[in-house]
Each structure stands twice: as C-alpha cells, then as structure tokens.
Design an enzyme around this catalytic site. Structure first.
Site, PDB file in Angstrom:
ATOM      1  N   ASP A  54       0.858  -1.179   0.000  1.00 42.17           N
ATOM      2  CA  ASP A  54       0.000   0.000   0.000  1.00 42.17           C
ATOM      3  C   ASP A  54       0.896   1.231   0.000  1.00 42.17           C
ATOM      4  OD1 ASP A  54      -2.059  -1.806   0.221  1.00 42.17           O
ATOM      5  OD2 ASP A  54      -2.815  -1.065   2.143  1.00 42.17           O
TER       6      ASP A  54
ATOM      7  N   ASP B 151      -5.302  -6.182   8.889  1.00 41.16           N
ATOM      8  CA  ASP B 151      -4.062  -5.862   8.181  1.00 41.16           C
ATOM      9  C   ASP B 151      -2.910  -5.951   9.176  1.00 41.16           C
ATOM     10  OD1 ASP B 151      -4.968  -5.436   5.593  1.00 41.16           O
ATOM     11  OD2 ASP B 151      -5.181  -3.266   5.840  1.00 41.16           O
TER      12      ASP B 151
END
Length: 119
Positions: A84, A113
């Site tokens: 990300d 996550d």
C-alpha cells in the site's frame, strides 16, 4: 449489487474503492458489524466506525495505491499480500501488508491488516 461477486472479487472491488477514495463504494462492501483490526494500531468495530477512521486518515493523504502481490482464497477467507502506497503533502510511504478479509454473503465481516510500522 447487480451481480453476485466471489469473495476475491468483493475484496478487489473494496480495495479499488479505497484507491479511488470512494467511501460510498467501499461502504457497500462492509457488513454493518464488520471489525477492522489495523495491527499494530487499533480496532474499529462496525461499518460507521471503520468509515469514520478511513475518512479521518484520508484527510491527511491524497495518494492511496494498492499493488497486489499475491491473493489467495480459502472458503470465505481472502488473504492478500500487497504494498500500500500512501502519500500526502510532505511524505510518501510504501507499506508491505499482509491482510485477511472474511467475506460472508458478499460483505466483508472482518478485515485485519498486519504490517511492521518500523519498516
């Protein structure tokens, strides 16, 4: 939704919505009782809390990109290995993330996550 999506398609569409910073789109993929565990930081319980947290984070950034490295499905579990990239006025960071999404009846009921913030 016009058509029924697979668990993997739900997760991919959700992440695409995040990339576009489209909170209406991502809300469509979250169960009302979804739990988001952003390890090692915090836990958000419920769709409203998750959206509030994401909107708050996105106020400080203007770049969010997902590079999917690997994705695997086992029943209702979707595992993602991804990078990300987030950025704002004075920073840009690539964060290696392992994520798991639990999808029930076309909605994300749990999202976790995992990443090492020190990296």
């Amino acid at each position: 939704m016009a058509q029924e999506l697979t668990e993997q398609e739900v997760v991919e569409a959700f992440l695409e919505g995040l990339e576009a910073l489209n909170f209406e789109a991502i809300a469509d993929f979250l169960h009302e009782d979804c739990v988001y565990k952003n390890m090692p930081f915090h836990v958000a319980n419920g769709k409203k809390s998750i959206l509030r947290d994401l909107k708050g984070m996105m106020k400080r950034i203007d770049l969010f990109n997902v590079e999917m490295l690997n994705i695997a499905v086992n029943g209702d579990s979707v595992l993602t290995e991804r990078i990300d990239t987030i950025g704002g006025k004075f920073f840009k960071a690539d964060i290696e993330i392992m994520g798991i999404f639990i999808v029930k009846d076309g909605l994300i009921i749990e999202w976790r996550d995992y990443f090492d913030w020190s990296s």
